[in-house]
Write a protein that holds these residues in place. Structure first.
Motif, short mmCIF file in Angstrom:
data_model
loop_
_atom_site.label_atom_id
_atom_site.label_comp_id
_atom_site.label_asym_id
_atom_site.label_seq_id
_atom_site.Cartn_x
_atom_site.Cartn_y
_atom_site.Cartn_z
N ASP A 109 17.76 2.87 0.67
CA ASP A 109 17.42 4.21 0.18
C ASP A 109 16.73 4.07 -1.18
OD1 ASP A 109 17.18 6.91 -0.14
OD2 ASP A 109 19.26 7.26 -0.71
N MET A 110 15.46 3.67 -1.11
CA MET A 110 14.70 3.45 -2.34
C MET A 110 13.29 4.01 -2.18
SD MET A 110 12.37 0.81 -1.56
CE MET A 110 12.21 -0.50 -0.34
N TYR A 111 12.62 4.14 -3.30
CA TYR A 111 11.23 4.62 -3.30
C TYR A 111 10.31 3.48 -3.72
CZ TYR A 111 7.05 7.32 -4.30
OH TYR A 111 5.77 7.80 -4.28
N PRO A 112 9.18 3.26 -3.02
CA PRO A 112 8.69 4.02 -1.86
C PRO A 112 8.91 3.24 -0.55
CG PRO A 112 6.88 2.85 -2.89
CD PRO A 112 8.13 2.39 -3.59
N ALA A 113 10.05 3.45 0.10
CA ALA A 113 10.34 2.76 1.35
C ALA A 113 9.31 3.07 2.43
CB ALA A 113 11.74 3.14 1.84
N GLY A 114 8.67 4.23 2.33
CA GLY A 114 7.70 4.64 3.33
C GLY A 114 6.28 4.19 3.04
N ASP A 115 6.05 3.54 1.91
CA ASP A 115 4.73 2.96 1.67
C ASP A 115 4.46 1.97 2.78
OD1 ASP A 115 2.45 2.11 -0.38
OD2 ASP A 115 3.40 0.28 0.35
N GLU A 116 3.28 2.06 3.39
CA GLU A 116 2.97 1.26 4.58
C GLU A 116 3.22 -0.23 4.36
OE1 GLU A 116 -0.20 2.43 7.83
OE2 GLU A 116 -1.15 1.29 6.21
N GLN A 117 2.78 -0.75 3.22
CA GLN A 117 2.93 -2.19 2.98
C GLN A 117 4.36 -2.56 2.64
OE1 GLN A 117 -0.10 -3.91 0.54
NE2 GLN A 117 -1.75 -2.78 1.52
N VAL A 118 5.07 -1.68 1.96
CA VAL A 118 6.49 -1.92 1.70
C VAL A 118 7.26 -1.93 3.01
CG1 VAL A 118 8.58 -0.95 0.63
CG2 VAL A 118 6.43 -0.98 -0.65
N LEU A 119 6.94 -0.98 3.89
CA LEU A 119 7.61 -0.89 5.18
C LEU A 119 7.41 -2.16 6.00
CD1 LEU A 119 9.13 1.37 6.97
CD2 LEU A 119 6.97 1.43 8.21
N VAL A 120 6.18 -2.65 6.03
CA VAL A 120 5.89 -3.88 6.77
C VAL A 120 6.77 -5.02 6.27
CG1 VAL A 120 4.15 -5.67 7.18
CG2 VAL A 120 3.53 -3.27 7.44
N TYR A 121 6.88 -5.15 4.95
CA TYR A 121 7.69 -6.23 4.39
C TYR A 121 9.18 -6.04 4.71
CZ TYR A 121 9.87 -9.48 1.17
OH TYR A 121 10.64 -10.50 0.66
N GLU A 122 9.66 -4.81 4.56
CA GLU A 122 11.08 -4.56 4.80
C GLU A 122 11.47 -4.81 6.26
OE1 GLU A 122 13.66 -3.65 2.74
OE2 GLU A 122 12.32 -4.01 1.06
N LEU A 123 10.57 -4.51 7.19
CA LEU A 123 10.91 -4.63 8.61
C LEU A 123 10.57 -5.99 9.21
CD1 LEU A 123 9.96 -1.12 10.05
CD2 LEU A 123 12.14 -1.91 9.14
N THR A 124 9.57 -6.67 8.66
CA THR A 124 9.13 -7.94 9.27
C THR A 124 9.16 -9.13 8.32
OG1 THR A 124 6.77 -7.73 8.71
CG2 THR A 124 7.55 -6.58 10.70
N GLY A 125 9.27 -8.88 7.01
CA GLY A 125 9.24 -9.97 6.05
C GLY A 125 7.83 -10.46 5.76
#
Length: 441
Positions: A109-125
């Motif tokens: 629960d952090m900002y910006p978890a929905g940033d496209e590039q942040v999301l890619v890293y969080e879900l796939t590394g």
């Protein structure tokens, strides 16, 4: 007709960001398809409720999109705090027998978890290269409402409606479905406020959404939230700061580099350093090569709205430099091929609750429940360009009668774009360079 053709004909675009045409995204080949259900902007409540209320449709649309791109895995990203929604999604995935393909992945629960590039890293590394896009690391990203619209496309239903959260300093906070082209003021009045003389409205989230110059606009396929605050609220004052004002205030910069240390793209390993852009604008530095980093900014606004301890405007400085580079047609490039997130990233993520408190929105961080309120505008104004690309070309004429869901604008030949459809049944009363207006029967 193939599903990809149906997605194209349905006019589906990114429902919560820049509005990139979805049929172009889904024409790629990818290893992963990712669902952005983070909805990281404070106070917005659309995606989490769509996943709760229409889990089968969202999951089916997401899975279908994943099959289109040839993905080996479909990862659905949602914040771990939404435990009830996660339980529903996991149960429905198994019931639909999609467990070998679709997987729920919990986000911080952090900002910006929905940033496209942040999301890619969080879900796939994987780290998307600077100035790059997710497909470069084998990923395609769509958001929750887009997945729902893909399902609707499979049922031959075009995009004619939009889900919007109305929140802020208001008597009634709610999320509602309205026809595309509905006057913004009609949606705002659902908040229980009639006179907006003392209020300002943010189109979107409090971090990235702009303050509306006036309330005469209309709902588009990209409209996600309308946040209503008193004009004297500090957030409104900061978001309406002009470039000239920011330039003067930035002279007080202490070069502490907190804006850089907490920058989401910097933490992903990109060479984006907002404090250096403040230095450039303060001292008129001319090294263009070093300034190219300004082109890597995602405009998440964290540097200005949270990180800076003395309240200057690093994002404005970055945008000043960026604008100069764009005018000169200068682009960012790098010879580096492999990227790694910085080792201290996990210790520098910004919790959503701390951000909400810093923005002065703590008391407004309340549920905005989905309602079955019907909004029936007499006239809708459907923008010809509510997406990335060229404006839609009208295929109707003045005086024509149209039915809800009927095609009224097509993609120009050999152009990037999206179709548009009538959101109500009625008569075409105006066509101009900006919109097509339809009066209800």
């Amino acid at each position: 007709m193939s599903l990809l053709d149906r997605v194209k004909e349905s006019g589906i675009i990114g429902a919560g960001g820049a509005g990139f045409p979805t049929h172009v995204k889904l024409a790629a080949n990818a290893e992963y398809i990712l669902l952005n259900g983070a909805e990281c902007e404070p106070l917005l409540r659309v995606d989490q409720q769509l996943m709760e209320l229409y889990p089968d449709e969202v999951i089916k649309g997401f899975a279908a999109a994943g099959r289109l791109v040839g993905a080996h895995k479909a990862l659905l990203g949602i914040k771990g705090k939404h435990k009830e929604v996660i339980a529903i999604l996991k149960k429905r995935i198994e019931t639909l027998q999609l467990g070998d393909f679709v997987e729920v992945k919990e986000l911080k629960d952090m900002y910006p978890a929905g940033d496209e590039q942040v999301l890619v890293y969080e879900l796939t590394g994987r780290v998307v290269p600077p100035a790059g896009i997710p497909i470069q690391v084998g990923c395609v990203v769509i958001n929750t409402e887009t997945a729902l619209n893909v399902y609707h496309a499979s049922e031959n239903k075009p995009v004619t409606e939009k889900y919007i959260t109305v929140a802020g300093d208001v008597p009634k906070r709610l999320t509602v479905k309205v026809p595309v082209g509905t006057p913004i003021i009609d949606v705002l009045r659902l908040s229980g406020i009639e006179n907006f003389d003392d209020y300002a409205v943010i189109d979107g989230g409090p971090m990235m959404g702009p303050v509306m110059d006036n309330l005469d606009g209309y709902v588009t396929k990209k409209t996600k939230g309308l946040l209503i605050l008193k004009k004297q609220h500090n957030l409104i004052k900061r978001k309406t700061t002009t470039m000239d004002q920011a330039r003067r205030i930035n002279k007080t910069c202490e070069q502490c580099r907190m804006c850089t240390d907490l920058c989401p793209r910097y933490l992903l390993g990109h060479n984006l350093q907002p404090h250096k852009m403040v230095r450039v604008t303060n001292y008129g530095l001319e090294d263009i090569e070093d300034q190219k980093m300004a082109l890597l900014c995602s405009q998440c606004n964290l540097c200005t709205m949270f990180s800076c301890p003395i309240g200057i405007y690093p994002k404005h400085a970055n945008m000043m430099v960026r604008e100069k580079l764009v005018q000169k047609k200068i682009r960012y490039s790098t010879k580096q091929t492999e990227f790694e997130a910085r080792k201290n990233r996990e210790f520098r993520l910004v919790p959503s609750k701390r951000l909400i408190a810093k923005l002065g929105l703590y008391h407004f961080d309340q549920p905005a429940p989905m309602t079955d309120i019907t909004v029936d505008p007499e006239v809708v104004h459907i923008a010809r360009r509510q997406h990335v690309g060229a404006p839609a070309v009208p295929v109707v004429s003045l005086g024509d009668h149209v039915e809800a869901g009927q095609l009224i604008g097509k993609i120009p030949e050999n152009s990037l774009g999206a179709t548009i459809h009538a959101s109500i049944s009625g008569t075409v009363i105006e066509i101009n360079d900006t919109f097509i207006a339809i009066r209800r029967d």
